[in-house]
Design an enzyme around this catalytic site. Structure first.
Site, PDB file in Angstrom:
ATOM      1  N   CYS A 142       0.832  -1.202   0.000  1.00  0.00           N
ATOM      2  CA  CYS A 142       0.000   0.000   0.000  1.00  0.00           C
ATOM      3  C   CYS A 142       0.871   1.257   0.000  1.00  0.00           C
ATOM      4  O   CYS A 142       0.625   2.193  -0.762  1.00  0.00           O
ATOM      5  CB  CYS A 142      -0.922  -0.014   1.220  1.00  0.00           C
ATOM      6  SG  CYS A 142      -2.105   1.350   1.265  1.00  0.00           S
ATOM      7  N   CYS A 143       1.893   1.269   0.846  1.00  0.00           N
ATOM      8  CA  CYS A 143       2.804   2.413   0.893  1.00  0.00           C
ATOM      9  C   CYS A 143       3.561   2.578  -0.417  1.00  0.00           C
ATOM     10  O   CYS A 143       3.834   3.699  -0.851  1.00  0.00           O
ATOM     11  CB  CYS A 143       3.792   2.247   2.046  1.00  0.00           C
ATOM     12  SG  CYS A 143       3.098   2.496   3.691  1.00  0.00           S
ATOM     13  N   CYS A 169      -1.388   7.798   7.665  1.00  0.00           N
ATOM     14  CA  CYS A 169      -2.700   7.478   7.106  1.00  0.00           C
ATOM     15  C   CYS A 169      -3.613   6.956   8.215  1.00  0.00           C
ATOM     16  O   CYS A 169      -3.174   6.254   9.126  1.00  0.00           O
ATOM     17  CB  CYS A 169      -2.558   6.430   6.003  1.00  0.00           C
ATOM     18  SG  CYS A 169      -1.701   7.043   4.536  1.00  0.00           S
ATOM     19  N   CYS A 204      -3.749   3.141   9.391  1.00  0.00           N
ATOM     20  CA  CYS A 204      -2.526   2.576   9.959  1.00  0.00           C
ATOM     21  C   CYS A 204      -1.941   3.413  11.094  1.00  0.00           C
ATOM     22  O   CYS A 204      -0.771   3.265  11.458  1.00  0.00           O
ATOM     23  CB  CYS A 204      -1.475   2.383   8.865  1.00  0.00           C
ATOM     24  SG  CYS A 204      -2.003   1.251   7.550  1.00  0.00           S
ATOM     25  N   CYS A 225       7.445   3.836   6.107  1.00  0.00           N
ATOM     26  CA  CYS A 225       6.568   3.665   4.950  1.00  0.00           C
ATOM     27  C   CYS A 225       7.340   3.263   3.704  1.00  0.00           C
ATOM     28  O   CYS A 225       6.758   2.757   2.747  1.00  0.00           O
ATOM     29  CB  CYS A 225       5.780   4.945   4.681  1.00  0.00           C
ATOM     30  SG  CYS A 225       6.782   6.355   4.212  1.00  0.00           S
TER      31      CYS A 225
END
Length: 256
Positions: free
Chosen positions: A132-133, A214, A217, A240
């Site tokens: 995702c990062c 975010c 998280c 990240c």
């Protein structure tokens, strides 16, 4: 990273601008120099070439943004809009940018095709936070930084054990200089700077978020815990991916 994304970055990136020896020389040159003096010299004398400030507009971001804005408010400021931020962060970003007179705020977003291919449901953070990062932070920042020689970050050594050896200057994998003006600042230094310049706090700080990323998280932190322990809590993830791990060999060692 998708192959098409990698090829796009390869086409626009350039050869390394700096070496580890350059970083060591700069660390030696500015050892003991006040932060504002160091920043003013680096910016006014263009010692880092074309640079941009990368900011999350998080809990402590106002201090560095104010430091840079008082020297040159036209320095490009890059913000990664992942689509997963707290709404408070977006509102804080806009209010702080206006207050400090930032004239070149650049909002970076993930590639739409990459999102559709690799995170169409928007839930990748729940089972693959690294992936995702990569999609929402690493790839967009690589594209944006391809046109710069250096970046300024807000990292500090006290934030986590993984940053305890953080130097003022380092070189990333692309040969781009990273400037960490607040590397040796303590929490008390930040608090004093906020008070001295009447800087507004991120609204989530008072709610128990000393480090803000975010929303999915980021969790609250109990008093006495590592400030970044609320980031990806319950996992082994600590960064990240836009910053390299820092080792003792990266510290402010003099050049022989």
């Amino acid at each position: 990273m998708a192959d098409t994304e990698a090829r796009r970055i390869d086409r626009i990136d350039t050869a390394p601008r700096f070496t580890e020896r350059d970083a060591l020389r700069l660390n030696t040159l500015f050892r003991g120099a006040p932060t504002q003096e160091m920043l003013r010299t680096v910016l006014h004398e263009q010692m880092a070439g074309d640079l941009a400030l990368v900011s999350s507009f998080g809990a402590e971001a106002a201090a560095l943004l104010h430091l840079v804005a008082t020297i040159d408010p036209s320095v490009p400021v890059l913000f990664l809009d992942t689509g997963k931020h707290f709404p408070e962060t977006i509102a804080y970003r806009d209010a702080l940018a206006a207050r400090l007179g930032l004239t070149d705020l650049r909002i970076l977003t993930p590639d739409a095709q990459m999102l559709a291919k690799r995170d169409a449901a928007g839930e990748r953070w729940s089972y693959d936070p690294d992936g995702c990062c990569e999609i929402r932070k690493v790839a967009p920042l690589e594209r944006a930084l391809a046109g710069f020689d250096a970046s300024i970050t807000g990292r500090k050594a006290f934030q986590a054990a993984t940053r305890s050896a953080l130097p003022r200057f380092e070189v990333d994998a692309a040969g781009r200089l990273k400037v960490n003006p607040l590397a040796d600042w303590a929490k008390a230094d930040l608090d004093a700077y906020f008070a001295a310049h009447d800087l507004p706090a991120h609204p989530l700080v008072a709610q128990g978020y000393p480090s803000i990323g975010c929303a999915p998280c980021t969790s609250k932190v109990k008093p006495g815990q590592d400030p970044r322990s609320g980031r990806w809590a319950g996992t082994d993830k600590t960064e990240c991916g836009i910053h390299m791990p820092v080792s003792d060999s990266d510290s402010d060692a003099p050049v022989s």
